[in-house]
Design an enzyme around this catalytic site. Sequence first.
Site, mmCIF file in Angstrom:
data_model
loop_
_atom_site.group_PDB
_atom_site.id
_atom_site.type_symbol
_atom_site.label_atom_id
_atom_site.label_comp_id
_atom_site.label_asym_id
_atom_site.label_seq_id
_atom_site.Cartn_x
_atom_site.Cartn_y
_atom_site.Cartn_z
ATOM 1 N N PHE A 90 0.807 -1.218 0.000
ATOM 2 C CA PHE A 90 0.000 0.000 0.000
ATOM 3 C C PHE A 90 0.844 1.273 0.000
ATOM 4 C CE2 PHE A 90 -2.266 3.163 2.767
ATOM 5 C CZ PHE A 90 -3.276 3.499 1.881
ATOM 6 N N TYR A 91 2.042 1.217 0.579
ATOM 7 C CA TYR A 91 2.863 2.418 0.698
ATOM 8 C C TYR A 91 3.265 2.936 -0.682
ATOM 9 C CZ TYR A 91 3.401 0.857 5.574
ATOM 10 O OH TYR A 91 3.172 0.437 6.863
ATOM 11 N N SER A 92 2.888 4.168 -0.956
ATOM 12 C CA SER A 92 3.143 4.801 -2.254
ATOM 13 C C SER A 92 2.623 3.948 -3.405
ATOM 14 C CB SER A 92 4.640 5.084 -2.446
ATOM 15 O OG SER A 92 5.077 6.109 -1.592
#
Length: 348
Positions: free
Chosen positions: A58-60
């Site tokens: 999910f990060y970036s």
Amino acid sequence: MEYVNLGQCGLKVSRLCLGTMNMGSKQWKPWIFDEAQSEPLIRHALENGINFIDLADFYSSGAGEEVVGRVINRIANRDELVLTTKVGYPIGAGLNNQGHSRKHIMESIDASLRRLGTDYVDIYMLHYFDVNTPIEETWAAMNDIVRSGKARYVGVSTMTTWQLAKILWCCERNGYAKPINMQLQLNCAYREEEREMIPFCRDQGLGVSVFSPLARGLLSCDFNSVRNKTDFFTQEMYADATSLNVAQSVSHVAQLRGVPPAQIAQAWVINHPGVDCMLVGADSVQQIDSAIEALNTPLSEDERYELERNYTPCDLINDYTAGKRIARESRPARGLFALDNVEKRNIA
């Protein structure tokens, strides 16, 4: 650096874990570091003995895994590291590009490995508890990932104790690989996990790794930072008066010690009897150093009282309580931190 077995499994990890939510693409959030900015942080963490790195697809929107993966493959020996990534939150378009269905989990592990440039992750984790997918379906997929060698272990994050109990029951009933780690939120301003989750994890042999020891940056006491001004989650979770009072107490203790407030907040977490590891999300090498110093920062009884006196019970912080924080009130200061004594020190 200190090292521990994660829970009752044989995996040894550093007590500090490098969080990477702030690494990836600025197109995702304004406080994200690109690859050139991220490499010095990763290098400094590794040079100081941190072997545990936390990621999520999910990060970036996947760019975080790509950035960290390229840096690791360039400067480190992959097999000396413990890499964990998470699955669940939306990434890309489409109704099935989120959650913990078998379809999404199987597609996501392959995509994460591709972005990271590795054949396996050490721990593959659920980012939360998906109430819309039967846990038998979810955990059968997680078990297959372990059996395939794409993950050495599995873990969980951010759920209620009964939900974790349901997962363990499913594992017992079907002979599936059990989670070895619970990643949860714990800090001076949010302590609800002390009631049931941490004791339950200890009883069941799960390791406990803590994220957000600075309450999304609030307990750094830099109220004008880009993140404190722009991070939606900080405002959603820690904008209440009690949290701000806790931050003020962290600042008071830090001033008396002559150390950064972040070091005090992190010392409270890493010295917590239920905690194995603490995630460190750093914007500078100095912030990593502060977390390392926290490992050797014992707190006195007066300091602990000051850090804890404002806390009152609140609702759980998870996907189902957004916008429902309850009002909280603090206890009065006492001892070294009573108002009269603080004023006298300021005058002096």
